[in-house]
Write an enzyme that holds these catalytic residues in place. Structure first.
Site, PDB file in Angstrom:
ATOM      1  N   TYR A   1       0.856  -1.194   0.000  1.00  0.00           N
ATOM      2  CA  TYR A   1       0.000   0.000   0.000  1.00  0.00           C
ATOM      3  C   TYR A   1       0.889   1.240   0.000  1.00  0.00           C
ATOM      4  CZ  TYR A   1      -4.579   2.066   0.017  1.00  0.00           C
ATOM      5  OH  TYR A   1      -5.720   2.731  -0.374  1.00  0.00           O
TER       6      TYR A   1
ATOM      7  N   HIS B   1       7.462   5.643   0.567  1.00  0.00           N
ATOM      8  CA  HIS B   1       8.064   4.423   0.027  1.00  0.00           C
ATOM      9  C   HIS B   1       8.805   4.710  -1.277  1.00  0.00           C
ATOM     10  CE1 HIS B   1       4.625   2.445   2.323  1.00  0.00           C
ATOM     11  NE2 HIS B   1       5.699   1.853   2.828  1.00  0.00           N
TER      12      HIS B   1
END
Length: 291
Positions: free
Chosen positions: A32, A37
């Site tokens: 997710y 990230h």
């Protein structure tokens, strides 16, 4: 980008790169993905010949009453983001691939892992250290990338690598934030509209701690008390951890001097737990000293 789901296939794919002398960077995630990230991916892409991202929602790091079943998942979306980010291999194993039998072996860093977030999530960091060690053993990366938002986790992994002489360089990447300063997190999607508005108090509480340090307050307990009072101004915020610590050892200390200070927050909004932190250098605090 190649998506691989088994350990054997991943090892075969990486063996080809190893024979060619290529460096490998690993970005471990639970999926997710968000812009935080992708900043890890960007760093890895710039520093390695081959980038491996992993997506695995690790059951070992979730407590009995935590959100394992509800943790957000969207593999197709994540694959698209990682492809656009230049990842070469996505390792996306299932639980039966990572843990074909109940785990008898656990990696624990008990002193660093039992305080702060570990005190309210017992066993969490042993689960993190175990899965990260297993990923390191499978991928054998030259470098592995972790966000500084999860500062306690980062320091635990660094200590684990040092203690076990694991041949990997751990790279900490600065926290990526949303427009109002809230740290990017996969769990932000759990917040209701009102909780999301209220959550902006978390980075402001870090600002308050930095302001207090810049003003000359040197007692950690006094700063913690005043930050708690600041957070109390938001009725939806339920702080569980407000702590000043040494950023290297995560240990408490007696008085602020000229050394960097870690302020770490763990605050609930409804059922959602948000983490944030800041390392503050007292001599260069961003706020003007108060007379």
């Amino acid at each position: 980008m190649r998506t691989i789901t088994t350990i054997a296939e991943l090892r075969d794919a990486l063996a080809e790169h190893r024979r060619a002398g290529r460096s490998v960077g690993l970005v471990p995630t639970m999926g997710y993905l968000h812009v935080g990230h992708m900043e890890l991916v960007r760093r890895a892409r710039g520093e390695n010949d081959v980038v491996v991202a992993s997506i695995f929602v690790n059951p070992l790091q979730f407590g009995a009453n935590e959100d394992l079943g509800e943790y957000p998942r969207d593999l197709a979306r994540d694959q698209e983001l990682l492809t656009d980010g230049g990842v070469d291999i996505l390792f996306a194993p299932g639980v039966s691939d990572m843990y074909p039998r109940p785990m008898e072996t656990v990696v624990d860093v008990p002193k660093l892992g039992s305080e702060l977030e570990g005190a309210v999530r017992p066993g969490h960091f042993a689960g993190v250290a175990t899965v990260v060690t297993k990923l390191f053993n499978i991928v054998q990366p030259d470098r592995a990338y972790f966000g500084e938002k999860d500062f306690q986790q980062l320091q635990i992994i660094r200590r684990m690598v040092e203690d076990l002489a694991q041949p990997v360089k751990v790279v900490g990447v600065p926290t990526v934030r949303e427009e109002d300063g809230l740290a990017c997190s996969s769990r932000n999607v759990y917040l209701t509209t009102e909780e999301r508005r209220a959550a902006a108090i978390v980075p402001r509480a870090l600002d308050e701690a930095e302001r207090l340090i810049a003003s000359g307050v040197t007692e950690p307990a006094e700063i913690e008390k005043r930050v708690l009072e600041f957070l109390a101004g938001e009725p939806l915020a339920r702080p569980e951890v407000v702590a000043l610590r040494d950023p290297e050892t995560l240990e408490p200390f007696g008085e602020i001097s000229g050394k960097p200070v870690l302020i770490l927050l763990f605050v609930r909004f409804g059922t959602t737990k948000l983490l944030d932190n800041r390392v503050i250098a007292p001599k260069s605090a961003r706020f003007a000293k108060v007379a």
